[in-house]
Design a protein around this motif. Structure first.
Motif, PDB file in Angstrom:
ATOM      1  N   SER A 202     -99.973  41.066 -88.233  1.00  0.00           N
ATOM      2  CA  SER A 202    -100.786  41.098 -86.823  1.00  0.00           C
ATOM      3  C   SER A 202    -101.746  42.308 -87.001  1.00  0.00           C
ATOM      4  O   SER A 202    -101.933  43.137 -88.030  1.00  0.00           O
ATOM      5  N   GLU A 273    -100.343  30.715 -82.923  1.00  0.00           N
ATOM      6  CA  GLU A 273     -99.260  31.709 -82.199  1.00  0.00           C
ATOM      7  C   GLU A 273    -100.078  32.864 -81.825  1.00  0.00           C
ATOM      8  O   GLU A 273     -99.402  34.146 -82.249  1.00  0.00           O
ATOM      9  N   ARG A 312     -96.958  52.659 -79.291  1.00  0.00           N
ATOM     10  CA  ARG A 312     -97.894  52.308 -80.483  1.00  0.00           C
ATOM     11  C   ARG A 312     -98.426  53.497 -81.125  1.00  0.00           C
ATOM     12  O   ARG A 312     -98.468  53.367 -82.253  1.00  0.00           O
ATOM     13  N   TYR A 373     -98.137  44.415 -76.614  1.00  0.00           N
ATOM     14  CA  TYR A 373     -97.170  45.394 -77.339  1.00  0.00           C
ATOM     15  C   TYR A 373     -97.178  46.932 -76.613  1.00  0.00           C
ATOM     16  O   TYR A 373     -96.927  47.885 -77.228  1.00  0.00           O
TER      17      TYR A 373
HETATM   18  N1  LLP Z   1     -96.120  34.700 -84.710  1.00  0.00           N
HETATM   19  C1  LLP Z   1     -95.168  35.388 -85.177  1.00  0.00           C
HETATM   20  C2  LLP Z   1     -94.158  34.780 -86.043  1.00  0.00           C
HETATM   21  C3  LLP Z   1     -95.020  36.506 -85.123  1.00  0.00           C
HETATM   22  O1  LLP Z   1     -94.180  37.429 -85.823  1.00  0.00           O
HETATM   23  C4  LLP Z   1     -96.021  37.575 -84.235  1.00  0.00           C
HETATM   24  C5  LLP Z   1     -96.099  38.923 -84.131  1.00  0.00           C
HETATM   25  C6  LLP Z   1     -97.119  36.435 -83.841  1.00  0.00           C
HETATM   26  C7  LLP Z   1     -97.010  35.266 -83.662  1.00  0.00           C
HETATM   27  C8  LLP Z   1     -98.217  37.065 -82.692  1.00  0.00           C
HETATM   28  O2  LLP Z   1     -99.050  38.201 -83.613  1.00  0.00           O
HETATM   29  P1  LLP Z   1    -100.154  38.530 -82.812  1.00  0.00           P
HETATM   30  O3  LLP Z   1    -101.008  37.609 -82.458  1.00  0.00           O
HETATM   31  O4  LLP Z   1     -99.889  39.379 -81.261  1.00  0.00           O
HETATM   32  O5  LLP Z   1    -100.680  39.670 -84.052  1.00  0.00           O
HETATM   33  N2  LLP Z   1     -95.492  45.554 -82.195  1.00  0.00           N
HETATM   34  C9  LLP Z   1     -96.684  45.526 -83.242  1.00  0.00           C
HETATM   35  C10 LLP Z   1     -97.160  44.188 -83.395  1.00  0.00           C
HETATM   36  C11 LLP Z   1     -95.971  43.285 -84.027  1.00  0.00           C
HETATM   37  C12 LLP Z   1     -96.382  41.974 -84.224  1.00  0.00           C
HETATM   38  C13 LLP Z   1     -95.127  40.878 -84.410  1.00  0.00           C
HETATM   39  N3  LLP Z   1     -95.302  39.857 -84.712  1.00  0.00           N
HETATM   40  C14 LLP Z   1     -97.942  46.140 -82.820  1.00  0.00           C
HETATM   41  O6  LLP Z   1     -97.651  46.820 -81.594  1.00  0.00           O
HETATM   42  O7  LLP Z   1     -98.918  46.234 -83.480  1.00  0.00           O
END
Ligand code: LLP
Length: 421
Positions: A202, A273, A312, A373
């Motif tokens: 991410s 996603e 965060r 988040y």
């Molecule tokens: N698909 C899967 C399988 C995931 O595990 C995640 C995020 C996403 C999609 C979406 O990712 P994005 O596009 O939002 O980067 N709490 C952390 C981020 C954790 C992300 C977990 N997985 C933060 O605040 O930076």
């Protein structure tokens, strides 16, 4: 690009002054802009125009029902990782066959619920999970579409805690080892091998690791077809980064071009996603200064927002830009301060050693890039109430999650007899 701008010296969300919202709902609160979310969705969708692509919003980034609905009305499906997220997506109006069930630890009861609901695809992350899914599906006389999340052993170059595509991470099944798991899967009752999935992390700020991972995923599609599997779906996960400070993330257009180059001719439905890139910059966290505390060690802006509301910075040392809701004069002297919450932990820091203009008690501050988040990771630590979420559209606003009452805090707690009256 977002819709939080100063107008006549006041910070607005679209056509709504944040100071007015603060009067209405009290502080602290999250405020989201519909226009920003919609624009981000459309920019991403446009980058894939003409390609067989489907966007599944990663609900974990911001699971407020109104946020999910705003994006699903634009055409987004939902990427979910728990029964709660399936229920939220359904409650927000997402069609079951627009839901992808991801996650490393799905329980059998969650699988059963997802099968009953009729979700589109299960992304499986281990052999024990595959066995469980087969068992649950077969016991219901169902056959479910399944992709294996392959672990391409690519370092996404992101903070350790949010990197997921390296060999030592808990996610996915290593490729090429997963190839033999597909052979087993094809023989299992209740399982229809349908695709390949991959998500390497991410807040990814560079296309290089993506390119490496997607090449491996595309190679996996070809290899699996050679093995006789019918692969119709390629889920490329999320992870596209956003600017919190002065980072320059890849543009959706460049990301789209790269995907097109690598996967455009595979004859699969490309699934994405995205979470953060759709909602992060569509949100601010508004808080009020309680005290300005001068100490020999430095200046603290003590605010009414805290690590329990937006974890965060504490958890990842993440930077969120903080700006006053009343625009400071250009000539305002900047001073390095710590912006801290009221929680009894030194780690309750929202910004450290940050150059900020002067403020006085009662002033409002807005933390930017808080739409992803933020609220979803909040807690009631120190018996603080979850903060309201407000959604703005043009000149309108709606409280899309109300501040609970103090009674709500312990509503489900019970006093055993032996504790006495
Ligand atoms: N698909 C899967 C399988 C995931 O595990 C995640 C995020 C996403 C999609 C979406 O990712 P994005 O596009 O939002 O980067 N709490 C952390 C981020 C954790 C992300 C977990 N997985 C933060 O605040 O930076």
């Amino acid at each position: 690009m977002d819709n939080f701008t100063y107008r006549d010296g006041q910070l607005f969300a679209e056509d709504v002054a944040l100071a007015d919202l603060a009067d209405d709902v009290g502080t602290p609160f999250f405020c989201y802009s519909s226009a920003t979310m919609v624009r981000h969705y459309r920019v991403l969708a446009d980058a894939f125009h003409g390609l067989d692509t489907r966007i599944f919003y990663a609900v974990k980034a911001n699971s407020n029902l109104a946020v999910i609905r705003t994006l699903s009305r634009e055409g987004a499906g939902a990427d979910v990782v728990s029964e709660g997220e399936i229920r939220r997506a359904l409650a927000a109006g997402v069609a079951p066959d627009a839901i992808v069930f991801s996650g490393v630890g799905k329980t059998q009861s969650e699988m059963a619920m997802a099968i009953e609901a009729g979700v589109l695809l299960f992304n499986v992350e281990s052999e024990p999970e595959l066995n469980a899914l087969s068992e649950v599906a077969a016991s219901r006389n169902a056959t479910v579409d399944m992709a294996i999340r392959i672990n391409p052993d690519v370092d996404a170059g992101t903070p350790d805690k949010i990197s997921t595509g390296r060999k030592g991470d808990k996610f996915g099944i290593a490729w090429p080892e997963a190839r033999s798991v597909y052979v087993d899967a094809a023989k299992m009752p209740g399982i229809n091998v349908a695709g390949v999935a991959c998500h390497i992390g991410s807040q990814i700020l560079d296309l290089t690791p993506y390119k490496s991972a997607f090449e491996i995923a595309a190679g996996a599609v070809s290899a699996l077809r050679e093995d006789g599997h019918t692969i119709t779906r390629l889920d490329l996960g999320g992870g596209l980064g956003v600017p919190y400070d002065n980072e320059v993330p890849p543009s959706p257009a460049d990301y789209g071009k790269m995907v097109r180059n690598i996967c455009g001719d595979l004859g699969v439905t490309i699934m994405l996603e995205p979470g953060r890139v759709l909602v992060a910059n569509a949100g601010v966290f508004v808080m009020r200064v309680i005290y300005v505390k001068e100490t020999p060690g430095g200046t603290f802006y003590v605010v009414d927002g805290a690590m329990n509301d937006l974890v965060r910075p504490t958890l990842y040392d993440a930077h969120h830009t903080i700006i006053p809701v009343t625009e400071p004069l250009e000539s305002a002297p900047l001073k390095a301060v710590d912006v801290v919450g009221p929680i009894c932990e030194s780690g309750d820091i929202l910004a450290q050693n940050r150059d900020m203009p002067p403020v006085v008690a009662g002033d409002l501050l807005a933390m930017r890039t808080a739409g992803a988040y933020g609220a979803v990771m909040s807690s009631t630590y120190n018996s603080r109430l979850l903060v309201p979420e407000v959604l703005v559209k043009d000149g309108n606003h709606a409280i899309v999650r109300a501040r609970p009452s103090y009674d709500d805090l312990w509503r489900d707690e019970h006093m055993p007899d032996w504790c006495g009256d």
